[in-house]
Design a protein around this motif. Structure first.
Motif, PDB file in Angstrom:
ATOM      1  N   VAL A 376       0.828  -1.151   0.029  1.00  0.00           N
ATOM      2  CA  VAL A 376      -0.055   0.140   0.216  1.00  0.00           C
ATOM      3  C   VAL A 376       1.101   1.380   0.066  1.00  0.00           C
ATOM      4  N   ARG A 377       0.821   2.059  -1.077  1.00  0.00           N
ATOM      5  CA  ARG A 377       1.618   3.014  -1.275  1.00  0.00           C
ATOM      6  C   ARG A 377       1.389   4.333  -0.546  1.00  0.00           C
ATOM      7  N   LEU A 378       2.218   5.173  -0.129  1.00  0.00           N
ATOM      8  CA  LEU A 378       1.864   6.199   0.527  1.00  0.00           C
ATOM      9  C   LEU A 378       2.497   7.609  -0.260  1.00  0.00           C
ATOM     10  N   PHE A 379       1.580   8.674  -0.715  1.00  0.00           N
ATOM     11  CA  PHE A 379       2.133   9.663  -1.837  1.00  0.00           C
ATOM     12  C   PHE A 379       1.520  10.886  -1.213  1.00  0.00           C
ATOM     13  N   ASN A 380       2.688  12.095  -1.087  1.00  0.00           N
ATOM     14  CA  ASN A 380       1.990  13.151  -0.831  1.00  0.00           C
ATOM     15  C   ASN A 380       3.089  14.343  -1.561  1.00  0.00           C
ATOM     16  N   ASP A 381       2.247  14.782  -2.573  1.00  0.00           N
ATOM     17  CA  ASP A 381       2.991  16.185  -3.335  1.00  0.00           C
ATOM     18  C   ASP A 381       2.362  17.342  -3.048  1.00  0.00           C
ATOM     19  N   ILE A 382       1.486  17.344  -1.848  1.00  0.00           N
ATOM     20  CA  ILE A 382       0.681  18.628  -1.805  1.00  0.00           C
ATOM     21  C   ILE A 382       1.542  19.632  -0.411  1.00  0.00           C
ATOM     22  N   ASP A 383       1.762  18.891   0.531  1.00  0.00           N
ATOM     23  CA  ASP A 383       2.405  19.228   1.762  1.00  0.00           C
ATOM     24  C   ASP A 383       3.453  18.383   2.516  1.00  0.00           C
ATOM     25  N   ASP A 384       3.728  18.821   3.751  1.00  0.00           N
ATOM     26  CA  ASP A 384       4.760  17.810   4.593  1.00  0.00           C
ATOM     27  C   ASP A 384       4.128  17.074   5.333  1.00  0.00           C
ATOM     28  N   GLU A 475      -3.382   2.959  -3.067  1.00  0.00           N
ATOM     29  CA  GLU A 475      -2.627   4.202  -2.621  1.00  0.00           C
ATOM     30  C   GLU A 475      -3.094   5.301  -1.923  1.00  0.00           C
ATOM     31  N   VAL A 476      -2.613   5.595  -0.535  1.00  0.00           N
ATOM     32  CA  VAL A 476      -2.964   6.535   0.047  1.00  0.00           C
ATOM     33  C   VAL A 476      -2.418   7.776  -0.354  1.00  0.00           C
ATOM     34  N   PHE A 477      -3.155   9.110  -0.618  1.00  0.00           N
ATOM     35  CA  PHE A 477      -2.608  10.171  -1.102  1.00  0.00           C
ATOM     36  C   PHE A 477      -3.039  11.408  -0.525  1.00  0.00           C
ATOM     37  N   ARG A 478      -2.406  12.499  -0.710  1.00  0.00           N
ATOM     38  CA  ARG A 478      -2.730  13.716  -0.059  1.00  0.00           C
ATOM     39  C   ARG A 478      -3.780  14.434  -1.186  1.00  0.00           C
ATOM     40  N   SER A 479      -4.669  14.829  -0.877  1.00  0.00           N
ATOM     41  CA  SER A 479      -5.554  15.602  -1.705  1.00  0.00           C
ATOM     42  C   SER A 479      -5.935  17.006  -1.109  1.00  0.00           C
ATOM     43  N   THR A 480      -6.064  17.954  -1.893  1.00  0.00           N
ATOM     44  CA  THR A 480      -6.582  19.384  -1.525  1.00  0.00           C
ATOM     45  C   THR A 480      -7.847  19.258  -1.099  1.00  0.00           C
ATOM     46  N   GLN A 481      -8.842  18.507  -1.794  1.00  0.00           N
ATOM     47  CA  GLN A 481     -10.248  18.448  -1.459  1.00  0.00           C
ATOM     48  C   GLN A 481     -10.499  17.578  -0.173  1.00  0.00           C
TER      49      GLN A 481
END
Length: 628
Positions: A376-384, A475-481
């Motif tokens: 299970v991948r963890l992805f964040n290209d929004i913040d820290d 994949e758990v990802f960071r979302s702005t919404q």
């Protein structure tokens, strides 16, 4: 609503009108109207209000839900027919084998009798040696295998589902042709079968690549194109600028079942319709057909809606095979979402490259720490934010030991090779199996019983699906919404199991103590009964009844996810979800503590966010702090 008149083509803005909201009908069964030789309306659904956009999306969602549910039910019906035929064939073979055995015994008896008679004649008549010529008559027997070979192929499940929906007038926009986008269909929406494109009104041709309104039904006597399918069916097709520019080849002149041209194309039918659409400045919808793993069709194709394109040029040219072809230059209009076909290719690249794909944003290649069979991948290209790394990953729900002690005596089926209709576990599910042979849920129920550790059937039994855990790369990802969200790198078919919603089970008394310091609990009885939508065929069959068995008592336990959780805890809330919760049991018999399993209610393309209805009002979703 008014039809588009011929003079309206001089000004396309005047020609495009808004379709009113769909009127609900109290009747569940409709009569198909005769539409032969009927002039159809050319309309554009533009400037829809937010409410109308939401209603349109919900209409598309429910229509596709019926279609996918029908396909699952049809697969079970076909399976039952196949089993019945096999049983009948087996019985016929047994009868034939018995008849042939009796024939062989009679033949041997006749031979022995003949030998005795000849010996008697030699003694009585004292004749010389008699020559006996034996002839074996061969009977051409029609075996079950040969008879089966002459049976015509059955109608495919996707065709049968579409046919049933058409008879009930559930196809959308049959009485009109829509120019531009179809309300409720988003760029990137994926379809497994071309028949589904017809059902939702996206492309109304079952085989042809150009969908158009013929001049006989057009209000101005000119053919008008509405959509095209780009799937590599013509050898002269080209794509430029990563798909934003398409050199599309007209239809006709092909060898049957081949992309090779054998004669010149003509400027008629769909070819003329594309030219007329260019002349009037009318854009066309583009659907791309491409081979993709996870497809349900025999061809391995999926169809992705890639948005609107303008036809900016057309010409007659000599194709690769030396014959004349019409070519059209299609330019994608600006301001649309990313091409769905490009997203699919990116998901494929991520799966191949793994950590190498944007490594600076990949916080973990596997937050489950190998507890899941698939990372299970963890992805964040929004913040820290790295919050998901701070929790212990819980693969399966943790039940209190006392719950197992309170369970009834464990029982299971005695099937040796595979579970069959009528076995103990099928009877617990109301006399049927919850899944088809492809592992897709056939219809939602209050509770599903899978075979468990007390059953004799093997691990590959068809009734063991949810207990096997993940089979899609999530994949758990960071979302702005939505804060944190979940998406899949794989295509998820409607009805497929996704994952369990895990946590530590608490009794009401334990939950009351824990919530004194803040509520981080998930309450199973909050989840809406969206499971009832999956397999709801009340619009198809007038005698359809909502499943009520097996039943469960009110659930009064909660799941603590404050320190231990899994990927499901990051699935966001939506009032129009693509995932639903279904209660499942397999390792104990205490119906007061079922497991919460998540299933797809529609075909979910790669990189599309998963969402579920938590059973709370939209304005209260801030209380679901675990998703933020």
């Amino acid at each position: 609503m008014k039809p588009m008149h011929s003079q309206s083509f001089e000004n396309k803005d005047q020609a495009l009108v808004v379709i009113p909201e769909r009127q609900e009908s109290n009747s569940q069964v409709f009569v198909v109207r005769n539409m032969a030789n009927r002039v159809m309306q050319l309309v554009r659904m533009s400037d829809l209000t937010v409410k109308n956009q939401i209603n349109s999306r919900e209409l598309i969602r429910k229509t596709r839900l019926v279609y996918d549910s029908l396909r699952a039910v049809v697969s079970i019906e076909e399976e039952e027919k196949r089993i019945a035929v096999e049983r009948r064939m087996t019985a016929e073979v047994a009868v034939m084998e018995e008849e042939m055995r009796l024939m062989e015994e009679r033949r041997l008896a006749e031979e022995r009798s003949l030998v005795d008679e000849v010996a008697l004649m030699e003694v009585e008549m004292r004749v010389g040696e008699a020559r006996i010529v034996e002839g074996a008559a061969r009977v051409d027997v029609e075996t079950p295998k040969r008879r089966r070979g002459r049976v015509r192929n059955r109608i495919r499940g996707d065709m049968r589902a579409a046919t049933l929906m058409r008879k009930r007038e559930l196809w959308l926009y049959r009485d009109k042709r829509i120019l531009g986008p179809i309300p409720g269909i988003y760029v990137g929406d994926l379809f497994l079968f071309r028949m589904e494109l017809c059902v939702v009104g996206l492309h109304m041709q079952i085989q042809a690549g150009i969908d158009y309104l013929p001049k006989s039904k057009s209000p101005n006597g000119e053919p008008i194109a509405t959509s095209v399918i780009v799937s590599g069916g013509y050898e002269d097709n080209m794509e430029l600028d990563n798909g934003d520019v398409i050199i599309y080849t007209g239809h006709g002149g092909q060898k049957k079942n081949s992309s090779r041209q054998i004669c010149d194309q003509k400027l008629d039918g769909g070819n003329l319709a594309l030219e007329r659409s260019m002349h009037h400045g009318i854009e066309v919808r583009v659907i791309r057909g491409m081979k993709y793993e996870g497809s349900a069709s025999g061809s391995g194709m999926v169809y992705i809606y890639d948005g609107l394109y303008r036809i900016v040029d057309f010409w007659f040219d000599v194709g690769k095979s030396g014959f004349g072809v019409y070519k059209y230059k299609l330019l994608r209009t600006e301001g649309q979402a990313k091409l769905g076909s490009v997203v699919l290719k990116e998901a494929r690249d991520i799966k191949k490259s793994g950590l190498d794909f944007k490594p600076m944003y990949c916080l973990s290649v596997d937050i489950s720490n190998t507890r899941e069979s698939i990372p299970v991948r963890l992805f964040n290209d929004i913040d820290d934010n790295q919050e998901p790394l701070y929790y212990e990953y819980l693969q399966n729900t943790s039940f209190p030991l006392c719950m197992f002690h309170q369970s009834e005596k464990a029982t299971g089926c005695q099937c040796v090779e595979a579970c069959t209709y009528g076995c103990f576990c099928s009877m617990k599910n109301g006399g049927e199996f919850p899944y088809n042979l492809q592992g897709l849920l056939v219809r939602g129920k209050p509770l599903i019983f899978e075979c468990g550790p007390f059953c004799s059937c093997p691990p590959n039994c068809r009734n063991r699906v949810a207990q096997k855990g993940l089979k899609f790369r999530l994949e758990v990802f960071r979302s702005t919404q939505t804060g944190w969200g979940v998406r899949s790198l794989d295509l998820i078919q409607a009805g497929a199991f996704i994952c369990e919603y895990t946590g530590v089970v608490l009794t009401p008394e334990q939950a009351q103590i824990l919530t004194m310091n803040g509520d981080s609990l998930i309450y199973p009885n909050w989840f809406s009964d969206r499971w009832a939508e999956w397999g709801d065929l009340s619009q198809i069959y007038t005698n359809y009844e909502r499943p009520s068995y097996p039943s469960i008592p009110p659930l009064d336990f909660s799941l603590d996810v404050s320190t231990m959780r899994n990927v499901a805890c990051y699935v966001s809330h939506s009032s129009s979800p693509n995932v639903f919760a279904q209660y499942v049991m397999y390792d104990h018999n205490n119906v007061r503590f079922p497991r919460i399993m998540l299933y797809a209610s529609e075909n979910i393309p790669p990189m599309r966010e998963l969402s579920i209805d938590y059973g709370v009002a939209d304005e209260l979703t801030d209380k679901l702090a675990i998703c933020m």
